[in-house]
Design a protein around this motif. Structure first.
Motif, PDB file in Angstrom:
ATOM      1  N   SER A 246      -7.252   1.871 -44.145  1.00  0.00           N
ATOM      2  CA  SER A 246      -6.320   1.638 -45.239  1.00  0.00           C
ATOM      3  C   SER A 246      -6.166   2.922 -46.024  1.00  0.00           C
ATOM      4  N   LYS A 247      -4.917   3.324 -46.253  1.00  0.00           N
ATOM      5  CA  LYS A 247      -4.659   4.609 -46.899  1.00  0.00           C
ATOM      6  C   LYS A 247      -3.543   4.481 -47.919  1.00  0.00           C
ATOM      7  N   LEU A 248      -3.734   5.114 -49.062  1.00  0.00           N
ATOM      8  CA  LEU A 248      -2.700   5.165 -50.091  1.00  0.00           C
ATOM      9  C   LEU A 248      -1.707   6.275 -49.744  1.00  0.00           C
ATOM     10  N   ILE A 249      -0.417   5.928 -49.694  1.00  0.00           N
ATOM     11  CA  ILE A 249       0.623   6.919 -49.402  1.00  0.00           C
ATOM     12  C   ILE A 249       1.727   6.779 -50.443  1.00  0.00           C
ATOM     13  N   ALA A 250       2.573   7.787 -50.529  1.00  0.00           N
ATOM     14  CA  ALA A 250       3.680   7.746 -51.486  1.00  0.00           C
ATOM     15  C   ALA A 250       4.627   6.601 -51.140  1.00  0.00           C
ATOM     16  N   ALA A 251       5.254   6.023 -52.162  1.00  0.00           N
ATOM     17  CA  ALA A 251       6.179   4.914 -51.948  1.00  0.00           C
ATOM     18  C   ALA A 251       7.353   5.332 -51.079  1.00  0.00           C
ATOM     19  N   THR A 252       7.678   6.632 -51.101  1.00  0.00           N
ATOM     20  CA  THR A 252       8.818   7.136 -50.328  1.00  0.00           C
ATOM     21  C   THR A 252       8.405   7.703 -48.970  1.00  0.00           C
ATOM     22  N   ALA A 253       7.114   7.689 -48.662  1.00  0.00           N
ATOM     23  CA  ALA A 253       6.640   8.303 -47.417  1.00  0.00           C
ATOM     24  C   ALA A 253       7.026   7.461 -46.210  1.00  0.00           C
ATOM     25  N   SER A 254       7.257   8.141 -45.097  1.00  0.00           N
ATOM     26  CA  SER A 254       7.519   7.448 -43.837  1.00  0.00           C
ATOM     27  C   SER A 254       6.212   6.881 -43.289  1.00  0.00           C
ATOM     28  N   GLU A 255       6.189   5.585 -43.046  1.00  0.00           N
ATOM     29  CA  GLU A 255       4.986   4.962 -42.493  1.00  0.00           C
ATOM     30  C   GLU A 255       4.711   5.446 -41.081  1.00  0.00           C
ATOM     31  N   ALA A 256       5.760   5.871 -40.373  1.00  0.00           N
ATOM     32  CA  ALA A 256       5.589   6.335 -38.996  1.00  0.00           C
ATOM     33  C   ALA A 256       4.632   7.523 -38.908  1.00  0.00           C
ATOM     34  N   LEU A 257       4.544   8.312 -39.976  1.00  0.00           N
ATOM     35  CA  LEU A 257       3.663   9.479 -39.966  1.00  0.00           C
ATOM     36  C   LEU A 257       2.194   9.086 -39.829  1.00  0.00           C
ATOM     37  N   TYR A 258       1.852   7.877 -40.271  1.00  0.00           N
ATOM     38  CA  TYR A 258       0.444   7.495 -40.388  1.00  0.00           C
ATOM     39  C   TYR A 258      -0.005   6.489 -39.338  1.00  0.00           C
ATOM     40  N   VAL A 259       0.875   6.141 -38.421  1.00  0.00           N
ATOM     41  CA  VAL A 259       0.514   5.169 -37.389  1.00  0.00           C
ATOM     42  C   VAL A 259      -0.654   5.680 -36.555  1.00  0.00           C
ATOM     43  N   LEU A 260      -0.571   6.920 -36.106  1.00  0.00           N
ATOM     44  CA  LEU A 260      -1.561   7.455 -35.177  1.00  0.00           C
ATOM     45  C   LEU A 260      -2.859   7.878 -35.849  1.00  0.00           C
ATOM     46  N   ASP A 261      -2.797   8.279 -37.115  1.00  0.00           N
ATOM     47  CA  ASP A 261      -4.021   8.725 -37.790  1.00  0.00           C
ATOM     48  C   ASP A 261      -5.113   7.671 -37.698  1.00  0.00           C
ATOM     49  N   ALA A 262      -4.765   6.442 -37.999  1.00  0.00           N
ATOM     50  CA  ALA A 262      -5.768   5.375 -37.975  1.00  0.00           C
ATOM     51  C   ALA A 262      -6.252   5.088 -36.561  1.00  0.00           C
ATOM     52  N   LEU A 263      -5.332   5.064 -35.587  1.00  0.00           N
ATOM     53  CA  LEU A 263      -5.718   4.756 -34.208  1.00  0.00           C
ATOM     54  C   LEU A 263      -6.679   5.796 -33.655  1.00  0.00           C
ATOM     55  N   LEU A 264      -6.535   7.031 -34.102  1.00  0.00           N
ATOM     56  CA  LEU A 264      -7.340   8.124 -33.554  1.00  0.00           C
ATOM     57  C   LEU A 264      -8.618   8.388 -34.342  1.00  0.00           C
ATOM     58  N   TYR A 265      -8.563   8.231 -35.662  1.00  0.00           N
ATOM     59  CA  TYR A 265      -9.645   8.762 -36.485  1.00  0.00           C
ATOM     60  C   TYR A 265     -10.434   7.698 -37.249  1.00  0.00           C
ATOM     61  N   HIS A 266     -10.159   6.429 -37.047  1.00  0.00           N
ATOM     62  CA  HIS A 266     -10.966   5.410 -37.708  1.00  0.00           C
ATOM     63  C   HIS A 266     -12.390   5.468 -37.152  1.00  0.00           C
ATOM     64  N   GLN A 267     -13.328   4.907 -37.884  1.00  0.00           N
ATOM     65  CA  GLN A 267     -14.736   5.053 -37.519  1.00  0.00           C
ATOM     66  C   GLN A 267     -15.355   3.765 -36.965  1.00  0.00           C
ATOM     67  N   SER A 268     -14.544   2.741 -36.764  1.00  0.00           N
ATOM     68  CA  SER A 268     -15.106   1.464 -36.332  1.00  0.00           C
ATOM     69  C   SER A 268     -15.123   1.351 -34.808  1.00  0.00           C
ATOM     70  N   GLU A 269     -15.600   0.196 -34.333  1.00  0.00           N
ATOM     71  CA  GLU A 269     -15.653  -0.067 -32.893  1.00  0.00           C
ATOM     72  C   GLU A 269     -14.352  -0.674 -32.368  1.00  0.00           C
ATOM     73  N   VAL A 270     -13.354  -0.840 -33.221  1.00  0.00           N
ATOM     74  CA  VAL A 270     -12.053  -1.338 -32.774  1.00  0.00           C
ATOM     75  C   VAL A 270     -11.465  -0.357 -31.760  1.00  0.00           C
ATOM     76  N   SER A 271     -11.017  -0.855 -30.618  1.00  0.00           N
ATOM     77  CA  SER A 271     -10.469   0.010 -29.558  1.00  0.00           C
ATOM     78  C   SER A 271      -9.113  -0.529 -29.095  1.00  0.00           C
TER      79      SER A 271
END
Length: 519
Positions: A246-271
């Motif tokens: 979960s990440k705080l982003i600007a109200a005007t930011a494109s959500e598409a920019l942050y799709v991959l960050d979580a999939l690649l860099y999260h620290q859990s066992e979710v795969s």
């Protein structure tokens, strides 16, 4: 000179060309596709031609399930509600059996199951908090949006000075991340959670929160959400209801920019292997990078009937689809920038640069327009393959809707939890704002985990007297909160009073009739 500095800045963010060459020579290039361009593009050409031919033939024969294509106009029948009435009735009965509980007791129980306080170590000494109740009061102050001052007034276990000291030394981004990982991992392994999903899919969605006070100065106005400024919280949720990022982003930011960050860099066992978004997360670059990184990107594309397909050959080869085909894939452009594309992907995969940063730079720097255009071209190819799957596969459409509905329901729970200060973010600094977001997500995850365990106990109790088919359990959701008291004085019971049963769990409410328990 300015342009060259920008170019060097972009270059410096990537792995070096020497490292890239070494990875290629040793055969350990961290990309999920064939690195040789000619072999890669030939396999994609074959796949796209096969899909276009098959869908064109099915469209001509009227064989596409719930889909018609007439004179190039695509019409897809909306997916009907997939939750059977008996599953809704079962969910109501099970939730009526759950114990009513204060949020303080719920958090304390989850902390006892998972040893959650051990994640919040002292910044200097690495020691844990002497009194875990003070720590959890600080976490609630963030998660409920109450703030430390009002939490000190609402609880009796600590003064404002004690809460502030604990928050300053023990509650920070990395400890929040460790705690979230522990809860999400536990949720992924819960027996009942395995009924919710296979563990191989995820979704993400943005949620808007208004800003007020000091927070207004740091916020943005997005007309889509009205005339008040605020922020978006972008959250990734596993198909087993684990909110793993979960990440705080600007109200005007494109959500598409942050799709991959979580999939690649999260620290859990979710795969997750397949990821779903709504229209906010959809972009050609996300399609391209997901394919190159080994994720199946499955968004719900708004206005799909107005989107166009692309092919390698002549559009006239597919007469039913011809009006929907905008042009040919520019193979030469992708080929020209293929080495740079692979270098970007390798840099993202190794964490040398985040996906959000590189995508933002590709869109901003004129020297990178060629690479950005090539990625978009590749994204159009991947989007065409996905669109053909979407047209031909009602199960894909249904699954995407189900996963996105989970995220929307999770947002409803988050809205209910973030109850104080009118649900507005009033902190001045990004660090404190992110702490609010992290505390909220941690508290939501604790409720999800608690609900999952007690729903499983309720199912076991019902099965002692009647048959409960497994297929109905897949429609359960651990996102209910009516039985949780989120407001009032925040009272912390002594450890020996936390549960009333010898096995460490609270007793279920005996009646399974919601009408009898409504009062």
């Amino acid at each position: 000179m300015t342009g060259s500095q920008r170019y060097r800045s972009f270059e410096e963010r990537l792995i070096s060309k020497e490292t890239m060459q070494e990875l290629q020579q040793t055969g350990i290039l961290p990309v999920a596709v064939e690195a040789d361009f000619e072999r890669f593009i030939e396999s994609r050409r074959t796949l796209l031609d096969e899909r276009l031919t098959a869908v064109d033939a099915d469209a001509k024969g009227g064989l596409l399930p719930d889909v018609t294509i007439e004179k190039g106009v695509l019409k897809i029948t909306p997916i009907e509600k997939s939750t059977p009435p008996e599953a809704e009735a079962l969910a109501a009965r099970l939730y009526a059996m759950l114990p009513r509980i204060r949020i303080t007791d719920l958090l304390a129980e989850v902390a006892d199951w998972t040893l959650l306080p051990n994640c919040f170590t002292h910044l200097r000494t690495g020691e844990t908090v002497a009194d875990s109740r003070i720590l959890m009061a600080g976490l609630l102050a963030d998660g409920l949006n109450l703030g430390l001052t009002r939490m000190a007034e609402a609880c009796s276990i600590a003064s404002l000075a004690q809460l502030a000291w604990t928050a300053d030394w023990h509650i920070r981004d990395e400890t929040y991340a460790l705690a979230l990982r522990r809860l999400v991992n536990q949720q992924q392994h819960e027996t009942l959670a395995a009924k919710f999903g296979s563990g191989t899919a995820s979704s993400s969605d943005g949620q808007f929160f208004q800003a007020a006070g000091f927070g207004r100065d740091a916020s943005n106005l997005n007309a889509h959400y009205g005339q008040k400024p605020g922020f978006k919280v972008y959250t990734h949720l596993s198909d087993r209801y684990g909110p793993f990022y979960s990440k705080l982003i600007a109200a005007t930011a494109s959500e598409a920019l942050y799709v991959l960050d979580a999939l690649l860099y999260h620290q859990s066992e979710v795969s997750p292997r397949r990821h779903h978004t709504d229209g906010g997360g959809d972009s050609d670059q996300v399609f391209a990078l997901c394919a190159l990184l080994g994720f199946q990107f499955a968004p719900r594309i708004p206005g799909l009937k107005h989107r166009r397909l692309y092919s390698f050959g002549k559009s006239s080869d597919y007469p039913m689809l011809e009006p929907m085909i905008a042009g040919r894939i520019n193979v030469a452009l992708i080929r020209a920038h293929w080495p740079e594309i692979l270098r970007i992907v390798a840099s993202i995969r190794t964490g040398t640069v985040t996906a959000s940063l590189i995508m933002r730079q590709l869109a901003s720097y004129p020297r990178q327009n060629g690479i950005a255009a090539a990625l978009r071209e590749l994204g159009q190819l991947e989007r065409a393959l996905f669109t053909l799957d979407w047209i031909n596969d009602p199960e894909l459409r249904r699954t995407t809707g189900q996963e996105l509905n989970k995220g929307e329901s999770r947002n409803s729970l988050a809205r209910a939890v973030f109850i104080h200060r009118l649900g507005e973010i009033r902190d001045h600094t990004y660090e404190n704002q992110q702490h609010r977001v992290s505390g909220l997500n941690l508290l939501v995850t604790a409720i999800i985990l608690w609900n999952t365990r007690y729903l499983e106990r309720a199912v076991a109790a019902l099965r002692q007297v009647e048959d409960i088919p497994d297929h109905l359990l897949a429609h359960l959701s651990p996102l209910g909160w009516e039985h949780v008291n989120l407001t009032g004085d925040y009272v912390w019971a002594a450890a020996e009073q936390m549960t009333e049963n010898h096995d460490g769990f609270r007793p279920l409410r005996l009646s399974s009739d919601p009408a009898r328990l409504a009062a």
